[in-house]
Structures are given as structure tokens and as C-alpha cells.
Design an enzyme around this catalytic site. Structure first.
Site, PDB file in Angstrom:
ATOM      1  N   ARG A 240     -12.335   0.341 -13.560  1.00 43.43           N
ATOM      2  CA  ARG A 240     -13.739   0.652 -13.882  1.00 43.43           C
ATOM      3  C   ARG A 240     -14.070   2.090 -13.520  1.00 43.43           C
ATOM      4  O   ARG A 240     -13.604   2.585 -12.493  1.00 43.43           O
ATOM      5  CB  ARG A 240     -14.681  -0.289 -13.120  1.00 43.43           C
ATOM      6  CG  ARG A 240     -14.658  -1.720 -13.633  1.00 43.43           C
ATOM      7  CD  ARG A 240     -15.497  -2.633 -12.768  1.00 43.43           C
ATOM      8  NE  ARG A 240     -14.677  -3.647 -12.134  1.00 43.43           N
ATOM      9  CZ  ARG A 240     -15.068  -4.430 -11.123  1.00 43.43           C
ATOM     10  NH1 ARG A 240     -16.278  -4.296 -10.615  1.00 43.43           N
ATOM     11  NH2 ARG A 240     -14.256  -5.333 -10.623  1.00 43.43           N
ATOM     12  N   ASP A 282      -2.951   0.070  -9.818  1.00 40.44           N
ATOM     13  CA  ASP A 282      -2.486  -0.451  -8.528  1.00 40.44           C
ATOM     14  C   ASP A 282      -2.204   0.719  -7.584  1.00 40.44           C
ATOM     15  O   ASP A 282      -1.343   1.566  -7.871  1.00 40.44           O
ATOM     16  CB  ASP A 282      -1.213  -1.276  -8.772  1.00 40.44           C
ATOM     17  CG  ASP A 282      -0.772  -2.015  -7.527  1.00 40.44           C
ATOM     18  OD1 ASP A 282      -0.854  -1.438  -6.415  1.00 40.44           O
ATOM     19  OD2 ASP A 282      -0.325  -3.162  -7.651  1.00 40.44           O
ATOM     20  N   GLU A 379     -13.820 -13.489   1.937  1.00 41.00           N
ATOM     21  CA  GLU A 379     -14.993 -13.975   1.210  1.00 41.00           C
ATOM     22  C   GLU A 379     -15.022 -15.501   1.157  1.00 41.00           C
ATOM     23  O   GLU A 379     -16.086 -16.119   1.242  1.00 41.00           O
ATOM     24  CB  GLU A 379     -14.977 -13.389  -0.215  1.00 41.00           C
ATOM     25  CG  GLU A 379     -15.271 -11.896  -0.194  1.00 41.00           C
ATOM     26  CD  GLU A 379     -14.626 -11.112  -1.326  1.00 41.00           C
ATOM     27  OE1 GLU A 379     -13.408 -11.288  -1.564  1.00 41.00           O
ATOM     28  OE2 GLU A 379     -15.336 -10.326  -1.960  1.00 41.00           O
TER      29      GLU A 379
HETATM   30  P1  ADP Z   1      -9.130  -8.049  -5.586  1.00 40.77           P
HETATM   31  O1  ADP Z   1      -9.243  -9.135  -4.550  1.00 40.77           O
HETATM   32  O2  ADP Z   1     -10.445  -7.443  -5.996  1.00 40.77           O
HETATM   33  O3  ADP Z   1      -8.234  -8.346  -6.734  1.00 40.77           O
HETATM   34  P2  ADP Z   1      -7.725  -6.629  -3.517  1.00 40.77           P
HETATM   35  O4  ADP Z   1      -8.712  -6.596  -2.417  1.00 40.77           O
HETATM   36  O5  ADP Z   1      -6.561  -7.552  -3.427  1.00 40.77           O
HETATM   37  O6  ADP Z   1      -8.447  -6.794  -4.913  1.00 40.77           O
HETATM   38  O7  ADP Z   1      -7.180  -5.138  -3.693  1.00 40.77           O
HETATM   39  C1  ADP Z   1      -6.277  -4.775  -4.699  1.00 40.77           C
HETATM   40  C2  ADP Z   1      -5.887  -3.318  -4.469  1.00 40.77           C
HETATM   41  O8  ADP Z   1      -5.303  -3.192  -3.166  1.00 40.77           O
HETATM   42  C3  ADP Z   1      -4.856  -2.789  -5.449  1.00 40.77           C
HETATM   43  O9  ADP Z   1      -5.198  -1.478  -5.859  1.00 40.77           O
HETATM   44  C4  ADP Z   1      -3.600  -2.744  -4.624  1.00 40.77           C
HETATM   45  O10 ADP Z   1      -2.739  -1.741  -5.074  1.00 40.77           O
HETATM   46  C5  ADP Z   1      -4.137  -2.407  -3.254  1.00 40.77           C
HETATM   47  N1  ADP Z   1      -3.160  -2.725  -2.216  1.00 40.77           N
HETATM   48  C6  ADP Z   1      -2.744  -3.944  -1.810  1.00 40.77           C
HETATM   49  N2  ADP Z   1      -1.784  -3.827  -0.858  1.00 40.77           N
HETATM   50  C7  ADP Z   1      -1.598  -2.486  -0.666  1.00 40.77           C
HETATM   51  C8  ADP Z   1      -0.738  -1.701   0.165  1.00 40.77           C
HETATM   52  N3  ADP Z   1       0.123  -2.270   0.999  1.00 40.77           N
HETATM   53  N4  ADP Z   1      -0.840  -0.352   0.083  1.00 40.77           N
HETATM   54  C9  ADP Z   1      -1.708   0.239  -0.756  1.00 40.77           C
HETATM   55  N5  ADP Z   1      -2.536  -0.449  -1.576  1.00 40.77           N
HETATM   56  C10 ADP Z   1      -2.482  -1.786  -1.544  1.00 40.77           C
END
Ligand code: ADP
Length: 392
Positions: A240, A282, A379
Site C-alpha cells: 500500500r 517482504d 491481536e
Molecule cells: P501481517 O500480520 O500484517 O501479515 P506481519 O506482522 O507478520 O504482517 O509482518 C510481515 C512483515 O514482517 C513482512 O514485511 C516481513 O518481511 C517482515 N518480517 C517478518 N520477519 C522478519 C525478519 N526476521 N526480519 C525482517 N522482517 C521480517
């Protein structure tokens, strides 16, 4: 005491958790899982308390619609309760409008009011409501509770909620609501345990996941947030755009010949980290690629820059800043983003503690000035607590 099912239903997935409330108010997570790929290639997966995977299942594209996915989950869960039963279901619902200032038990009247809010969140609300309808049809005796992403923000001052639009448009509901409220409610509660002296002060919480927003808390209550009328506002996110000059949308329509739907799709699904990098939404991929990929670097730089700008804005709204809390996927895991933000806030007195990372937090800054923290959000825990409270 019976068990609590928490559902978080989106356009292409339904996530669930089965939780057992303890007498002391704690929650034990017995199962968590998801049906993903609805509308494309549906597949089910679940893990138990110990993290062990249950046998998965997959369907072909037409093999499982949203209704059958909900019913499959209810059936599967019923078969994995080890003799216990579900006492209630709690749902995450994105929009509670101006009316719903806290979680509520679903009945016919509530359902009608929730449906009436669909125009305020047409891309999300219908998917949140569908499983509630399906469960009401198939298990009408099961109490259902809805918890809202907007409710935590309802006490914001009027000046923080209004756009500078004609009054009749504001009165018709075109104003800032704020989202990610379940996450902020959880983090505010945890902060009061982890750092009570900060929790009573002026704090910005950075929920940095695939959706991202900031919330300004004064004594644990929301006073302003970067998400406004929709979850498109504020920071750039995975796909977004975050806030932009509204004239960009007119230009996309007039000069690029986009329809409103096409412009909307671009701003929701093709922008943010993905759009800027041309590589991925990501953060892990972007970090790996950044040393050799200009787009990945640009996306990360813009993300951090916009966080810093918005923290400045919320600091002004708070009249100062005592603490900053990072949460959600990027906030909890990406030390480089946290470090860049803390360093960028040197002007406000934040001093990164180089040893804090090794110590695993939760405090990330040296003592003396304002402090930064990392707190894992939950949450589902907030939804489950509200569900058990209202289901009696
Ligand atoms: P949602 O629950 O909204 O799907 P999350 O809170 O799981 O999202 O967050 C997803 C984001 O967190 C992604 O951009 C992912 O790349 C990032 N992320 C998850 N683990 C890591 C990590 N170890 N290092 C960097 N970024 C991370």
C-alpha cells in the site's frame, strides 16, 4: 470453562486460533492455523501448542468457497477439542464506524449495523462479516463476538479525527477512524507491565507489519494515528502507498486513463515496498537484496524516512515524546529498521544501546533520555479476552 475460537477472515484467507482461558486470566493457545489461497488454490494448515503440524489439506480452485472454508474449520476444530467444547467465537472486524466503541456480541441488530458499515471498508468488511453469517446459519447457538480495529481510537480528540472538508461530508462519516487498534490495545497493556513509568507518558507505537501505522498514546490512550479514513493512509506498507497528495489520484484517472477501481488496486496492491523496490513486499527479501539492488534500498529508505516524518508529527500532537515502541513483523524482527529509526530520532534524545540487541530487548536505548522498546503484539489475545468477557 469452554474454549474460545478466534477468527481473522480476509479476502483470500481465514486465520484461526483455539484458546483455553485459565482461571487466572491467562490464555493457552491450543491450535493455530489458516486456510489460505481462497479463490485460487485453497490449502489448510494448523499447528498445535507445541508447534507440531497437523496433517494439511488442499483443494482445487473451485473446491472450497468461503462458506465451506468456515464450515470445514468448525468441523476440523470440533474434531480436535479432546472432549471439550467451544464456548464462543471472536471475530476481528476492521470497521466499527463511530458507533462501536468496544467489542460487542452479535445479534440481528448488530449484524445489520455491521453490514451498514461495508461502504466505509468495502475491501475488508465483507470478508470479516461472511464467517459470522455462516456460523449464525449453521451453529446459531454459538455466541459470536466482534472486536474492532477502530474501537481503540474512538476517544481521540475531535481535531485529530476531522478532515478539513465541508461539515456535511464530515457528518456523513468521512473522517479519520484509525486502525490496528487491537494491536495497540495489546501493546499499551503490555507496556504498562514492562515499563509502567513510560506507559503513563507520551508514547508512539509503531505497528510495522505488512500493514503499517503509528499510534500516539497519552497515558495508554490513543490520541492520534497515521491511518485515517482507511487502512491506506499514513506510512508506506508492503503493497500500500500510504498517504499521498490526493491530487495524484485525479491525475492517475485523467492522465493515465485509470478507472477508480484500477487506481484503487494500484494504491492497495502494487505500491509500497513492492512498488518502490520492483522486487518484493517482504522486508526480509529487501534486506537480502539491498546491497546490490537500488530499488530495494530506495524502498527501505523511503519506509524509514516516512516513519521518521510521522513520528515527528505525532510527537508534535503529543507535545513531546517519552517512549517509542516497535511491534509486528518488521518492528519485532528487523533490527536494522529499528536502529535507523532510533538514530533518526537522535534530535529527540534517543540513544541506541548497541548491546540491547544482544540482550533481546525489550529496551533498545541507553538510559537517560526517552526510551525505545520492542514488544511482540498479539491481536488474537485481545479478541479472545473480549470474547470470553462478553460470552460470560
Ligand atoms: P501481517 O500480520 O500484517 O501479515 P506481519 O506482522 O507478520 O504482517 O509482518 C510481515 C512483515 O514482517 C513482512 O514485511 C516481513 O518481511 C517482515 N518480517 C517478518 N520477519 C522478519 C525478519 N526476521 N526480519 C525482517 N522482517 C521480517
Amino acid at each position: 470453562m469452554g474454549l474460545c475460537l478466534v477468527l481473522n477472515a480476509g479476502s483470500s484467507s481465514i486465520k484461526f486460533q483455539v484458546l483455553e482461558p485459565g482461571a487466572d486470566g491467562t490464555l493457552r493457545r491450543l491450535w493455530r492455523g489458516t486456510i489460505e489461497g481462497l479463490g485460487t488454490a485453497p490449502r489448510f494448515s494448523a499447528r498445535d501448542e507445541a508447534g507440531d503440524a497437523a496433517p494439511g489439506r488442499a483443494w482445487d480452485r473451485a473446491g472450497l468457497d468461503h462458506e465451506h472454508a468456515t464450515l470445514f474449520l468448525l468441523d476440523w476444530i470440533a474434531g480436535h477439542l479432546a472432549g471439550r467444547s467451544l464456548q464462543a467465537v471472536g471475530h476481528r472486524v476492521v470497521h466499527g464506524g463511530s458507533d462501536f466503541v468496544e467489542a460487542v456480541r452479535v445479534d440481528d441488530r448488530v449484524m445489520a449495523r455491521l453490514e451498514a458499515l461495508v461502504p466505509l471498508a468495502p475491501l475488508h468488511q465483507p470478508h470479516n462479516l461472511a464467517p459470522i453469517r455462516h456460523i449464525r446459519a449453521h451453529a446459531p447457538e454459538l455466541p459470536q463476538i466482534v472486536a474492532f480495529d477502530t474501537a481503540f481510537h474512538h476517544g481521540q480528540p475531535e481535531v485529530a479525527r476531522a478532515f478539513a472538508l465541508p461539515a456535511r461530508i464530515t457528518e456523513a462519516g468521512v473522517r479519520r477512524y484509525g486502525f490496528h487498534g487491537l494491536s495497540y490495545a495489546y501493546v499499551a497493556g503490555r507496556l504498562a507491565e514492562v515499563a509502567p513509568e513510560i506507559a503513563q507518558g507520551r508514547v508512539v507505537v509503531a505497528h510495522l507489519g505488512s500493514g503499517a501505522s503509528l499510534c500516539a498514546l497519552r497515558a495508554g490512550r490513543s490520541v492520534a494515528s497515521t491511518m485515517g479514513f482507511s487502512a491506506l493512509d499514513g506510512l508506506p506498507m508492503g503493497t500500500r502507498s500510504g498517504s499521498l497528495d490526493p491530487a495524484v489520484i485525479f491525475h492517475l484517472i485523467r492522465a493515465f486513463g485509470m478507472t477508480p477501481d484500477e487506481a484503487e488496486r494500484m494504491l492497495y496492491n502494487e505500491s509500497g515496498l513492492l512498488g518502490v523496490s520492483g522486487l518484493s513486499n517482504d522486508m526480509r527479501r529487501l534486506r537480502e537484496a539491498a546491497p546490490a539492488h537500488d530499488g530495494a534500498r530506495r524502498a527501505i529508505d523511503l519506509f524509514v524516512y516516512r516513519i521518521l516524518r510521522e513520528v515527528g508529527s505525532l510527537t508534535a500532537a503529543l507535545g513531546g515524546l517519552d517512549g517509542l515502541v516497535f511491534t509486528a513483523g518488521i518492528g519485532e524482527n528487523d533490527a536494522a529498521t529499528r536502529a535507523a529509526v532510533i538514530e533518526g530520532l537522535g534530535w529527540a534524545g534517543f540513544r541506541l544501546d548497541p548491546d540491547a540487541k544482544a540482550a533481546g530487548g525489550p529496551r533498545l536505548t541507553r538510559s537517560g533520555g526517552p526510551s525505545a522498546w520492542v514488544i511482540a503484539t498479539d491481536e488474537e489475545c485481545v479478541i479472545a479476552r473480549e470474547t470470553m468477557r462478553l460470552a460470560g
